[in-house]
Design an enzyme around this catalytic site. Structure first.
Site, PDB file in Angstrom:
ATOM      1  N   CYS A   1      12.022  40.833 -57.052  1.00 27.01           N
ATOM      2  CA  CYS A   1      12.733  41.064 -58.315  1.00 27.01           C
ATOM      3  C   CYS A   1      14.224  40.800 -58.098  1.00 27.01           C
ATOM      4  O   CYS A   1      14.747  40.961 -57.008  1.00 27.01           O
ATOM      5  CB  CYS A   1      12.629  42.499 -58.834  1.00 27.01           C
ATOM      6  SG  CYS A   1      10.971  43.072 -59.079  1.00 27.01           S
TER       7      CYS A   1
ATOM      8  N   TRP B   1       8.879  40.531 -59.894  1.00 32.66           N
ATOM      9  CA  TRP B   1       7.726  40.226 -59.044  1.00 32.66           C
ATOM     10  C   TRP B   1       6.945  41.531 -58.990  1.00 32.66           C
ATOM     11  O   TRP B   1       7.378  42.497 -58.377  1.00 32.66           O
ATOM     12  CB  TRP B   1       8.199  39.813 -57.649  1.00 32.66           C
ATOM     13  CG  TRP B   1       7.100  39.320 -56.764  1.00 32.66           C
ATOM     14  CD1 TRP B   1       6.602  38.059 -56.687  1.00 32.66           C
ATOM     15  CD2 TRP B   1       6.368  40.092 -55.793  1.00 32.66           C
ATOM     16  NE1 TRP B   1       5.601  37.993 -55.741  1.00 32.66           N
ATOM     17  CE2 TRP B   1       5.435  39.228 -55.178  1.00 32.66           C
ATOM     18  CE3 TRP B   1       6.399  41.425 -55.393  1.00 32.66           C
ATOM     19  CZ2 TRP B   1       4.560  39.646 -54.187  1.00 32.66           C
ATOM     20  CZ3 TRP B   1       5.516  41.855 -54.403  1.00 32.66           C
ATOM     21  CH2 TRP B   1       4.604  40.956 -53.813  1.00 32.66           C
TER      22      TRP B   1
ATOM     23  N   ASN C   1      15.316  46.865 -58.650  1.00 31.18           N
ATOM     24  CA  ASN C   1      14.704  46.018 -57.624  1.00 31.18           C
ATOM     25  C   ASN C   1      14.363  46.921 -56.450  1.00 31.18           C
ATOM     26  O   ASN C   1      15.231  47.648 -55.957  1.00 31.18           O
ATOM     27  CB  ASN C   1      15.697  44.932 -57.191  1.00 31.18           C
ATOM     28  CG  ASN C   1      15.210  44.186 -55.963  1.00 31.18           C
ATOM     29  OD1 ASN C   1      14.003  44.020 -55.768  1.00 31.18           O
ATOM     30  ND2 ASN C   1      16.132  43.745 -55.138  1.00 31.18           N
ATOM     31  N   GLY C   2      13.107  46.872 -56.005  1.00 30.03           N
ATOM     32  CA  GLY C   2      12.697  47.703 -54.870  1.00 30.03           C
ATOM     33  C   GLY C   2      11.451  48.497 -55.232  1.00 30.03           C
ATOM     34  O   GLY C   2      10.747  48.159 -56.186  1.00 30.03           O
TER      35      GLY C   2
ATOM     36  N   GLU D   1       3.743  26.853 -38.334  1.00 32.50           N
ATOM     37  CA  GLU D   1       4.725  26.725 -39.412  1.00 32.50           C
ATOM     38  C   GLU D   1       4.319  25.609 -40.385  1.00 32.50           C
ATOM     39  O   GLU D   1       4.447  25.748 -41.605  1.00 32.50           O
ATOM     40  CB  GLU D   1       6.120  26.457 -38.820  1.00 32.50           C
ATOM     41  CG  GLU D   1       7.212  26.190 -39.824  1.00 32.50           C
ATOM     42  CD  GLU D   1       7.394  27.288 -40.876  1.00 32.50           C
ATOM     43  OE1 GLU D   1       6.858  28.389 -40.706  1.00 32.50           O
ATOM     44  OE2 GLU D   1       8.065  27.013 -41.890  1.00 32.50           O
TER      45      GLU D   1
ATOM     46  N   LYS E   1       3.450  25.982 -44.509  1.00 32.63           N
ATOM     47  CA  LYS E   1       4.072  25.236 -45.613  1.00 32.63           C
ATOM     48  C   LYS E   1       3.003  24.741 -46.584  1.00 32.63           C
ATOM     49  O   LYS E   1       3.153  24.844 -47.791  1.00 32.63           O
ATOM     50  CB  LYS E   1       4.890  24.038 -45.102  1.00 32.63           C
ATOM     51  CG  LYS E   1       6.154  24.352 -44.354  1.00 32.63           C
ATOM     52  CD  LYS E   1       7.272  24.898 -45.207  1.00 32.63           C
ATOM     53  CE  LYS E   1       7.265  26.379 -45.329  1.00 32.63           C
ATOM     54  NZ  LYS E   1       7.859  27.225 -44.388  1.00 32.63           N
TER      55      LYS E   1
ATOM     56  N   GLU F   1       1.428  27.656 -48.582  1.00 32.88           N
ATOM     57  CA  GLU F   1       2.345  28.259 -49.561  1.00 32.88           C
ATOM     58  C   GLU F   1       2.501  27.432 -50.826  1.00 32.88           C
ATOM     59  O   GLU F   1       2.435  27.958 -51.920  1.00 32.88           O
ATOM     60  CB  GLU F   1       3.746  28.341 -48.942  1.00 32.88           C
ATOM     61  CG  GLU F   1       4.075  29.574 -48.213  1.00 32.88           C
ATOM     62  CD  GLU F   1       5.529  29.570 -47.780  1.00 32.88           C
ATOM     63  OE1 GLU F   1       5.958  28.648 -47.062  1.00 32.88           O
ATOM     64  OE2 GLU F   1       6.254  30.491 -48.167  1.00 32.88           O
TER      65      GLU F   1
ATOM     66  N   HIS G   1     -13.759  26.342 -29.032  1.00 32.45           N
ATOM     67  CA  HIS G   1     -14.213  27.729 -28.874  1.00 32.45           C
ATOM     68  C   HIS G   1     -14.576  28.362 -30.216  1.00 32.45           C
ATOM     69  O   HIS G   1     -14.681  29.575 -30.319  1.00 32.45           O
ATOM     70  CB  HIS G   1     -13.132  28.550 -28.166  1.00 32.45           C
ATOM     71  CG  HIS G   1     -12.843  28.062 -26.779  1.00 32.45           C
ATOM     72  ND1 HIS G   1     -13.741  28.179 -25.755  1.00 32.45           N
ATOM     73  CD2 HIS G   1     -11.770  27.404 -26.276  1.00 32.45           C
ATOM     74  CE1 HIS G   1     -13.235  27.636 -24.655  1.00 32.45           C
ATOM     75  NE2 HIS G   1     -12.041  27.145 -24.951  1.00 32.45           N
TER      76      HIS G   1
HETATM   77  O1  M6R Z   1      14.069  36.121 -45.277  1.00 29.95           O
HETATM   78  P1  M6R Z   1      13.123  36.164 -44.127  1.00 29.95           P
HETATM   79  O2  M6R Z   1      13.373  35.060 -43.153  1.00 29.95           O
HETATM   80  O3  M6R Z   1      13.103  37.494 -43.429  1.00 29.95           O
HETATM   81  O4  M6R Z   1      11.705  35.951 -44.752  1.00 29.95           O
HETATM   82  C1  M6R Z   1      10.545  36.037 -43.977  1.00 29.95           C
HETATM   83  C2  M6R Z   1       9.350  35.465 -44.694  1.00 29.95           C
HETATM   84  O5  M6R Z   1       9.075  36.198 -45.841  1.00 29.95           O
HETATM   85  C3  M6R Z   1       9.553  34.004 -45.072  1.00 29.95           C
HETATM   86  O6  M6R Z   1       9.850  33.219 -43.968  1.00 29.95           O
HETATM   87  C4  M6R Z   1       8.312  33.433 -45.766  1.00 29.95           C
HETATM   88  O7  M6R Z   1       7.257  33.352 -44.870  1.00 29.95           O
HETATM   89  C5  M6R Z   1       8.660  32.078 -46.373  1.00 29.95           C
HETATM   90  N1  M6R Z   1       8.182  32.011 -47.720  1.00 29.95           N
HETATM   91  C6  M6R Z   1       8.105  30.948 -45.611  1.00 29.95           C
HETATM   92  O8  M6R Z   1       8.320  29.714 -46.201  1.00 29.95           O
END
Ligand code: M6R
Length: 606
Positions: free
Chosen positions: A2, A74, A98-99, A479, A483, A486, A502
């Site tokens: 948020c 959110w 927010n929170g 990583e 991507k 996501e 395995h």
């Molecule tokens: O702001 P941060 O680096 O602490 O965030 C950590 C993860 O939430 C962040 O890297 C998330 O995985 C991304 N959406 C990845 O693209």
């Protein structure tokens, strides 16, 4: 997660609030709302869905008033709906939040007994009623009393219908800044929301409260005492937080990688041509006696941490433990005096990372933050900070910040390795020279975009994607797969190439796309055997390898070539190719690249 924004001044508040929320949409985007004081009443405008739905329903130019608060959501408590969206109202009070208010279930019956009627499923409504309950005409006093009863993390912006010229706000464990303008002032969850109007900000600390009028900003601590703060001058400009002609923030940010790497690297090379760790001198001084190093993060930052482990253990021969922050914080980690802990966070506000960092500090370890946001919570609480100078990263999927995190780890790791005798003078110089060339080499990867775009156009329909690699290609696979998950909503898994046989091979079927990362040339023959095992089972192999790697080309159906560098630094180049591939797959699928479903940029809740 948020985003909140607030304005008091002489201009119409609604367009400023909506513009600010647009910049905060990366924090959440399932509903939005604003509250604007028209001089007599506080009027509420809300809509489910993206901000543009709200803007279309209530054109900002038609909303009168020079004081207001806004929110982009959110959902955590209660589904995305108009009723659950903010601002929440209780009597003459309107609140954006927010929170997470953790004790809302305990406070709710108590407030109900006092006659307050709850209409939403949110935790925030408790805050609105609580402020109202304590309100006797003094907004700050009511807020202070309410905050004393609230547990959890919150940044709150509050208006009263009684005050057409006053906005109050508080920050506890959720980000909030105050922007200082001429005859106008602002609050926001993040700097880009107000950058168009001012570069002068106050960074609030936990418990700080603020009372804003158009010509006056008063800061208070949690005891209600007046406090003074230094003004923080933002050095980057509004353009850096704009798309600047690119179709999406993500592709803009990937294309900023050469500059980001250059900015992260060059200030760390001193006049003698050596790495300087002066910002983290306390940590650097521990090098010789360092028992163990922990590296912690979430998501992409975790994947960067894992890369750091491979690199530092290989070069400095110091044992490195990597943990998800969400695990570290609860697993009673064996960390203590003599240990150091590097905490990685782009935003510097991730709730799990902050909690893990506090745990490491509590147990006596020295904590270094690698973060991108000056003045963020992680930056402020760490013993020392090594900034990644990546500039604002708006797209939810992290790209340039990841690259900068790798660069930071490689700089720290190389210097550490030299100090402990893991590498000699010659190796040190070779590594430094190789790192200096990386930004220009990343540019060459970017220049090869047409090829990557073409492969993405051919393969975007793959239902299952394996990312495989050995050595440092293993964390790079993690990583790269993240991507694709996501932003493309494609099932993608990363496997250590040697692990395929395995178990995971059972998943392989005709058409499975296997992306094989082959920057670890010392292990190339092993990886090639794994690729052949996949090919004979009718998988399609997309390789990513350094120029001149003939075996990689021969064994792949298609191979994206990256410039040649030392094996250990090649992931910085291959990562950019993998990011571009995911980006173009998402574009082919017609998805909302910058704001993938169910996600938000800063995960400030557990
Ligand atoms: O702001 P941060 O680096 O602490 O965030 C950590 C993860 O939430 C962040 O890297 C998330 O995985 C991304 N959406 C990845 O693209």
């Amino acid at each position: 997660m948020c985003g909140i924004v607030g304005y008091v001044g002489e201009r119409n508040a609604a367009p400023i609030l909506m513009k600010g929320l647009e910049k905060l949409e990366y924090r959440g985007y399932d509903s939005a709302g604003i509250a604007v004081h028209d001089g007599k009443n506080v009027n509420i405008y809300k809509a489910k869905g993206r901000l543009k739905v709200l803007e279309e329903r209530y054109p900002p130019s038609e909303v009168a008033g020079v004081l207001g608060i806004g929110h982009t959501r959110w959902a955590t408590h209660g589904e995305p709906s108009e009723l659950n969206s903010h601002p929440h109202v209780s009597g003459r009070i309107a609140v954006v939040h927010n929170g997470i208010i953790e004790n809302y279930q305990r406070l709710k019956p108590w407030l109900e007994e006092k006659g307050f009627n709850f209409i939403s499923e949110t935790d925030t409504e408790v805050a609105a009623h609580l402020v109202n309950h304590f309100y006797e005409g003094n907004l700050l006093r009511a807020l202070k009393k309410a905050v004393a009863l609230l547990e959890g993390s919150f940044a709150l912006g509050v208006l009263s219908a009684d005050y057409p010229d006053t906005l109050v706000a508080v920050r506890k464990a959720s980000p909030l800044i105050v922007g200082i303008g001429d005859n106008e002032n602002f609050i926001a969850s993040d700097i880009p929301a107000i950058l168009e109007h001012t570069r002068k900000v106050y960074l609030l600390d936990d418990g700080d409260m603020v009372v804003l009028k158009k010509n006056d900003v008063r800061l208070y601590n949690s005891l209600g005492e007046r406090i003074r703060k230094e003004i923080f001058h933002v050095t980057w400009d509004a353009d850096m937080a704009e798309k600047g002609g690119w179709a999406h923030f993500m592709v803009k940010e990937i294309n900023e990688t050469p500059k980001v790497l250059h900015d992260t690297l060059l200030p760390r090379i001193d006049e003698n041509g050596r790495f300087s760790l002066s910002e983290i001198s306390g940590f650097a001084a521990m090098a010789g006696g360092l028992r163990r190093l922990f590296i912690i993060g979430c998501g992409t930052a975790y994947n960067a941490a894992m890369m750091g482990k491979y690199f530092i253990e290989r070069t400095a021969r110091i044992p490195v433990e990597v943990d998800y922050a969400s695990e570290f914080r609860y697993r009673k980690p064996l960390i203590g005096r003599g240990d150091a802990c590097i905490v990685i966070s782009q935003s510097g506000e991730t709730a799990d990372t902050l909690a893990a960092m506090r745990e490491a500090k509590k147990r006596g370890a020295r904590v270094v933050a690698i973060t991108n946001v000056v003045g963020s919570s992680v930056a402020r609480e760490a013993d020392e900070v090594f900034y990644t100078w990546a500039g604002p990263e708006i797209a939810v999927a992290s790209t340039k910040a990841y690259s900068a995190q790798l660069m930071a780890l490689f700089i720290i790791g190389t210097e550490l390795a030299f100090r402990v005798g893991g590498i000699d003078e010659e190796q040190y110089s070779a590594m430094l020279s190789a790192l200096i060339k990386i930004p220009e080499q990343v540019q060459r990867v970017l220049d090869n975009v047409a090829r990557i775009q073409q492969v993405a156009a051919e393969r975007f329909n793959a239902k299952n994607v394996f990312y495989i690699g050995r050595g440092m290609d293993c964390p790079l696979s993690m990583e790269s797969a993240l991507k694709l998950k996501e932003i493309c909503y494609t099932h993608a898994e990363a496997f250590a190439a040697g692990e395929l046989k395995h178990g995971p091979l059972a998943l392989l079927e005709r058409g499975t796309l296997v992306v094989s990362l082959m920057t670890e040339e010392a292990l190339i023959d092993k990886t090639i055997s794994n690729m052949i095992e996949c090919r004979t089972r009718s998988a399609y192999i997309l390789g990513i390898a350094m120029e001149g790697n003939i075996k990689a080309v021969e064994t792949s159906d298609e191979c994206i070539m990256i410039p040649r560098t030392m094996d250990c630094f090649a992931p910085m180049l291959a990562a950019v190719a993998a990011q571009l591939f995911a980006y173009y797959v998402a574009v082919q699928k017609g998805l909302d690249v910058d704001k993938p479903r169910n996600l938000a940029k800063s995960v400030t809740v557990e």
